[in-house]
Write a protein that holds these residues in place. Structure first.
Motif, mmCIF file in Angstrom:
data_model
loop_
_atom_site.group_PDB
_atom_site.id
_atom_site.type_symbol
_atom_site.label_atom_id
_atom_site.label_comp_id
_atom_site.label_asym_id
_atom_site.label_seq_id
_atom_site.Cartn_x
_atom_site.Cartn_y
_atom_site.Cartn_z
ATOM 1 N N LEU A 1 18.381 22.344 -16.948
ATOM 2 C CA LEU A 1 18.939 22.594 -15.460
ATOM 3 C C LEU A 1 19.887 23.920 -15.515
ATOM 4 C CD1 LEU A 1 20.324 18.993 -15.239
ATOM 5 C CD2 LEU A 1 18.197 19.917 -14.677
ATOM 6 N N THR B 1 14.988 21.836 -7.212
ATOM 7 C CA THR B 1 14.431 21.089 -8.572
ATOM 8 C C THR B 1 15.663 20.607 -9.535
ATOM 9 O OG1 THR B 1 12.612 22.688 -8.361
ATOM 10 C CG2 THR B 1 13.157 21.842 -10.619
ATOM 11 N N LEU C 1 15.815 16.590 -10.894
ATOM 12 C CA LEU C 1 15.981 16.500 -12.167
ATOM 13 C C LEU C 1 17.074 15.451 -12.538
ATOM 14 C CD1 LEU C 1 14.710 19.954 -13.693
ATOM 15 C CD2 LEU C 1 13.464 17.652 -13.526
ATOM 16 N N ASP D 1 16.394 12.284 -11.440
ATOM 17 C CA ASP D 1 15.521 11.548 -12.461
ATOM 18 C C ASP D 1 16.468 10.958 -13.633
ATOM 19 O OD1 ASP D 1 13.417 11.907 -10.939
ATOM 20 O OD2 ASP D 1 12.699 13.830 -12.094
ATOM 21 N N ARG D 2 17.214 11.348 -14.189
ATOM 22 C CA ARG D 2 18.178 11.245 -15.203
ATOM 23 C C ARG D 2 19.120 9.994 -14.833
ATOM 24 N NH1 ARG D 2 19.354 17.298 -18.201
ATOM 25 N NH2 ARG D 2 17.313 17.816 -18.355
#
Length: 433
Positions: free
Chosen positions: A112, A165, A169, A172-173
């Motif tokens: 990240l 993005t 991400l 998603d975590r």
């Protein structure tokens, strides 16, 4: 059970001891249940709140600041107003600070952090490109200006995409954290079930209380997290006990309000004209469609007034575009002050405006249109040592159900009436009828 006949303990003490003995089998299960709740469920949701506060929210605010910077830059290029340039430069500082802060928060997550740093590099190219844009704009080098604007759009889109993005991400975590919490929740249910078999009626009472408090609170958190992940920004989580889950719910709700406020601001900006603050052409099409729908379903009448500033080009030619902008702002404010709160005023391009009057008929529309005409005629703005006065021509039409058969039919009627008002000498009101 204690011998109450010879016991010197009070009834309360006997009851306490009896219940304590009955609950001894629950001791281990209670400890294990607390462990699962505290280490897997509560800690997971606290991690969710921390990610939302320290990663999701800063990333979202940074994207918004970049879009706002573009709006101020375009405003400066379009109008030449120095305050737009000042606002743009203030946004640059906010964006730079935002990138630095985001990099610090993502420093422990290399993937990240790399994405955020690449987005930062793209934005620095954008800043340099803006310098070229301002230089070519001042020198009137059209080819270089177009090339610089193209580079600006490309690198700004790239920076925003990289932040998007990062945002995805992190989400998603967060989903993994939700799964851990669900697993901990499931294990807690198993423990409660085993304890129920051992403690019978006492455990049924405890399980009922547990269900009304802990389980209910966890379900609300899980439900709120799922709704948020699906895009529902209006749902507020109501959890009062226990304190840990209450604090998680509070942080979650605060985060939702911040994001909702930011998104609503972006939506409002997309529906309004930057100069006058009036609703724009996009909003006009939406409101017209909704009004025709209510007309057909509920019989709610409405009327449309087309407004055009007379000889507006002469104002720009004689006093400059700054005075022209001031005239547009004055006319817009006068129209808003001349209609009801339920009526809508739109700027659909240049000096052309539309006003939608809810529940209006031929007579009330004529009265409103004439009031607008007089108020604008009696108004003025200062331009250098002059007082600039303008007049407007107005044409109006009252909607009927037949108008919906032809797209833009009502607008065409109002426009035609407006053109007749101009042909008959301007500064007047003409009905489509």
């Amino acid at each position: 059970m204690l011998n109450t006949k010879h016991s010197t303990l009070s009834l309360r003490s006997n009851l306490l001891i009896s219940v304590s003995l009955a609950l001894l089998p629950l001791l281990f299960s209670a400890i294990a249940g607390y462990y699962f709740l505290n280490t897997m469920v509560i800690s997971a949701y606290q991690d969710v709140a921390e990610r939302q506060r320290n990663q999701i929210d800063p990333t979202h605010r940074l994207q918004i600041a970049m879009l706002q910077a573009e709006v101020y830059l375009e405003g400066y290029l379009a109008t030449g107003k120095p305050e737009n340039l000042l606002f743009y430069r203030s946004k640059l500082q906010e964006i730079e600070t935002g990138f630095v802060g985001l990099a610090e928060r993502l420093s422990s997550q290399s993937e990240l952090a790399i994405l955020a740093n690449k987005g930062h590099e793209d934005w620095r190219v954008v800043e340099q490109t803006v310098t070229d844009i301002l230089a070519t704009n001042d020198s009137h080098d059209e080819a270089s200006f177009v090339e610089a604007m193209s580079r600006f759009d490309s690198y700004q889109s790239s920076a925003i995409d990289k932040l998007g993005t990062v945002y995805n991400l992190v989400e998603d975590r967060l989903a993994d954290d939700y799964a851990d919490a669900a697993l901990g929740y499931e294990r807690s249910i198993w423990i409660a079930g085993i304890a129920a078999g051992v403690s019978l009626l006492l455990l049924i009472t405890g399980a009922t209380m547990f269900s009304r408090t802990i389980i209910s609170s966890i379900n609300k958190l899980v439900e709120g997290a799922e709704l948020f992940a699906k895009g529902d920004r209006d749902h507020m989580i109501e959890v009062h006990v226990p304190r840990e889950l209450y604090r998680v719910a509070e942080e979650f709700n605060k985060m939702i309000k911040v994001i909702q406020k930011s998104e609503n601001k972006l939506v409002d900006q997309a529906h309004r004209d930057q100069l006058t603050g009036l609703l724009n052409r996009f909003s006009f099409e939406e409101v017209m469609s909704e009004s025709f729908s209510r007309l057909n379903r509920l019989g709610e009448r409405f009327a449309l007034i087309a407004v055009d500033i007379d000889h507006f080009k002469k104002v720009n030619d004689n006093y400059g575009h700054g005075a022209g902008d001031s005239v547009l702002e004055m006319v817009a404010k006068t129209m808003q002050n001349s209609v009801r709160n339920i009526d809508k005023v739109f700027r659909c391009g240049g000096e052309e405006f539309f006003i939608l009057l809810s529940g209006a008929d031929e007579s009330s529309t004529a009265v409103t249109a004439e009031r607008i005409r007089k108020n604008i005629e009696n108004g003025s703005i200062a331009a250098d040592s002059y007082q600039v006065r303008v007049t407007v021509s107005l044409g109006y039409a009252v909607a009927s159900a037949a108008d919906e058969e032809y797209h833009q039919n009502l607008q065409k009627k109002a426009d035609a009436a407006l053109y007749r008002a101009k042909e008959f000498g301007r500064n007047r009101v003409i009905s489509a009828e």
